[in-house]
Design an enzyme around this catalytic site. Sequence first.
Site: not given
Ligand code: NAD
Length: 399
Positions: A48, A52, A74-75, A141, A226, A236
């Site tokens: 991922g 983010g 996955f982009e 995610a 989270y 949540y």
């Molecule tokens: P994001 O949407 O910014 O990034 C998600 C990443 O996952 C991307 O790189 C995407 O390409 C990749 N991805 C998605 N599906 C995929 C697949 N099938 N195969 C390969 N790659 C795939 O998400 P984010 O907010 O950075 O979240 C990342 C983690 O952090 C999650 O577990 C989320 O719950 C956690 N988190 C997020 C927050 C928030 O506020 N954004 C807070 C705490 C924890």
Amino acid sequence: MLIEPKVRGYICTTAHPAGCFRNVLDQIKYVTTQRPIATGPKKVLVLGASAGYGMSSRIVAAFGAKAKTIGLFFERPADGKRTASAGWYNTAAFEQAASRAGLYAKSINGDAFSDQIKQKTIDLIQQDWGGGVDLVVYSLASPRRTHPRTGDLFHSVLKPIGQVYTSKTIDVMTGHVSDVGIDPATPKEIDDTVTVMGGEDWVMWIDALLDAKLLAKGVKTVAYSYIGPALTEPIYSKGTIGQAKKHLEEASKILKEKLSIISGEAFISVNKALVTQASAAIPVVPLYISLIYKVMKEKNMHEGCIEQIYRLCADFLYRKDGHVPVDATGLIRIDDWEMCEDVQQTVSALWSKVNDGNVDMLTDLTGYRRDFYKLFGFEVEEVDYGKTSVVDVAIPSLE
Ligand code: NAD
């Protein structure tokens, strides 16, 4: 071509390459102006890695600890006149910068949940590194997962459990504050969300890497979670996604056990709520985020993904004394500043007052919106949006 944002609901279907490049370079600049993480990891796999928290994890590993990185995501590449997705441009920018800095960086674009992509990743690590991965970051995610054993497709939902959840919410584009009622999830929806966002796939990844003997002695793996305050509990931590995160926590215990044979460790890091593509999709949460942005910026405590992950690595995972601070339940808490009583009391008082008439004064909706557009490379300083852009940008290692 001239690229403009096209917002559909909570996503933007276009992305601006120059803006995405600038965002990545700014994050790199932040990391390179901090104290180097001397005891940091050297061979890092980020699942991922293109946006983010995952993108920031890759940047901190590479530019904070001089680690070699393999990033998986996955982009969508550009297609004719259609722009690539933001994560594609982010990765192109990252690889270019890593190459200029003499840092190994290769990427894999595909479904991380599949056996085929796991094998591809294993083959690449075997071929280029011969083993020795010392950090695996799990930052996926996703709204869906095709199960690699059965071929069944599962969808995750963001719903409360047990009863209808009624709350204030905001339309971040118009600023309209209204009440929303969200129906509870069915038992199947709860199970499916756990299948998509829970810990099964994380365990599958670590099992596959362990079986292939690619993990170094003392390896660390971390997945992101989270929790949040009582205000967002029904949607949540006590909702469907909360169940998935509980499953992720259970997975970390299983992994701790499995990795103990190579003195490895598994962690859950509870991160701050921030604007990302994933969080923008959660009902009610954008209003909460606009409030914490306001309060934390005023208190000079605001952090973005890069500040959070730098702190995670420098002050927790790779502290000089080797000790990883965790809370009473074993979780790393980089949401500590968000959750401090002072911040939460102020947010909660503002929450009860916020309405259509005072939303601009009480919240940092402007900051939320700016961060949302920035995710896709728009509203980034020093980018000339009046200039035409080439949308077809290569990620060097995917050539
Ligand atoms: P994001 O949407 O910014 O990034 C998600 C990443 O996952 C991307 O790189 C995407 O390409 C990749 N991805 C998605 N599906 C995929 C697949 N099938 N195969 C390969 N790659 C795939 O998400 P984010 O907010 O950075 O979240 C990342 C983690 O952090 C999650 O577990 C989320 O719950 C956690 N988190 C997020 C927050 C928030 O506020 N954004 C807070 C705490 C924890």
